[in-house]
Scaffold this active site. Sequence first.
Site, PDB file in Angstrom:
ATOM      1  N   CYS A 137      23.184 -16.919   0.330  1.00 47.84           N
ATOM      2  CA  CYS A 137      22.086 -17.585   1.017  1.00 47.84           C
ATOM      3  C   CYS A 137      21.625 -16.728   2.194  1.00 47.84           C
ATOM      4  CB  CYS A 137      22.574 -18.947   1.502  1.00 47.84           C
ATOM      5  SG  CYS A 137      21.345 -19.945   2.340  1.00 47.84           S
ATOM      6  N   SER A 150      21.005 -17.604   5.076  1.00 49.35           N
ATOM      7  CA  SER A 150      21.707 -17.950   6.323  1.00 49.35           C
ATOM      8  C   SER A 150      22.941 -17.070   6.528  1.00 49.35           C
ATOM      9  CB  SER A 150      22.146 -19.413   6.325  1.00 49.35           C
ATOM     10  OG  SER A 150      21.123 -20.229   5.852  1.00 49.35           O
ATOM     11  N   CYS A 205      23.800 -26.006  -1.347  1.00 46.42           N
ATOM     12  CA  CYS A 205      22.882 -25.615  -0.261  1.00 46.42           C
ATOM     13  C   CYS A 205      21.457 -25.464  -0.746  1.00 46.42           C
ATOM     14  CB  CYS A 205      23.333 -24.333   0.433  1.00 46.42           C
ATOM     15  SG  CYS A 205      22.170 -23.857   1.735  1.00 46.42           S
TER      16      CYS A 205
END
Length: 368
Positions: free
Chosen positions: A46, A48, A174
């Site tokens: 991801c 992030s 997610c």
Amino acid sequence: HTLGKVIKCKAAISWEPKKPFSIEEVEVAPPRAHEVRIKILATGICRSDDHVMSGALTVPFPIILGHEAAGIVESVGEGVTCVKPGDKVIPLFVPQCGECSSCVSSKGNLCTTNDIGAVRSLMKDGTTRFTCKGKQIHQFISTSTFTEYTVVHETAVVKIDAGAPPEKVCLIGCGFSTGYGAAVNTAKVERGSTCAVFGLGGVGLSVVMGCKAAGASRIIGIDINKDKFAKAKELGATECINPQDFTKPIEDVLKELTGGNGVDYSFEVIGRTDTMTAALASCHMNYGMSVIVGVPPSASKITYPAMLLFTGRTWKGSIFGGWKSKDSVPKLVADYMGKKFNLDALITHTLPFDKINEGFELLREGKR
């Protein structure tokens, strides 16, 4: 037989920012009371995680990143009743304790026991279950999935359908849930509405899927990488535009495309403050809603004309798509198993664990 013993296994460790992952042997301690040790079967990459690598998101190092995964419970600590060894599970980066103000409210989903705002990167008791070369290794947002085994608190794991394919449903941990929920839960997109999605990565494409599922009549995808347009259209975008093709600001382009009104709903799925403000300005001046989905850099601040909000717009944040994690993740997995949505389109590459650095290169090149 690993019960009650330290497990030695492989993990991808980030020793410091701006450096690649280092695949190391780590020791994973057994779960303490109210903790669960999980064998990770599949994990997603991801943006992030990459924000931590680049230094944009501030966390303590060394750390084991990763927060989008599926696995099997290896053992449980004292007092754990929600899962048992052998259960297929998804770790939850937004826990659900069931008791805090957000958990109790029908309006909230960001459990106050989360480790996202004021980051400690440790278990609830202030310690870590990971060591490597004699050093304590920090844990990442209640999960740490870039490892063959991890330990999470019982509030940060949920049992899912035993037949669910881990390499697909890990996305429900997610990316998919975050984007899809931003459209259906946070914005509550209505049938016939017009939407604009800034950023067409995996989460942006999931927003597109959510807008389509909600019955939006126009879904405008926006990205500076036109290679992402074909897939966005396949998943429901009615048109796609590249801001670099225009001399005027993107909000003006979107207003022109909508007869001067702006869109009903806009979503920023990049994590940049300039695009957050552009997304706000591109929705209807009176009843438009703009949702922030992308994670902003830790120290970032936004400056914008106050009149943008005074006229009636709504500016909203969305974390994990507004889903209460323990309640919703098993249902989302069941919906996937019932073919209510297709996660396959969101998966561009499947790599062995030791190729994790190559996976992040693909992410940075926009090849996913």
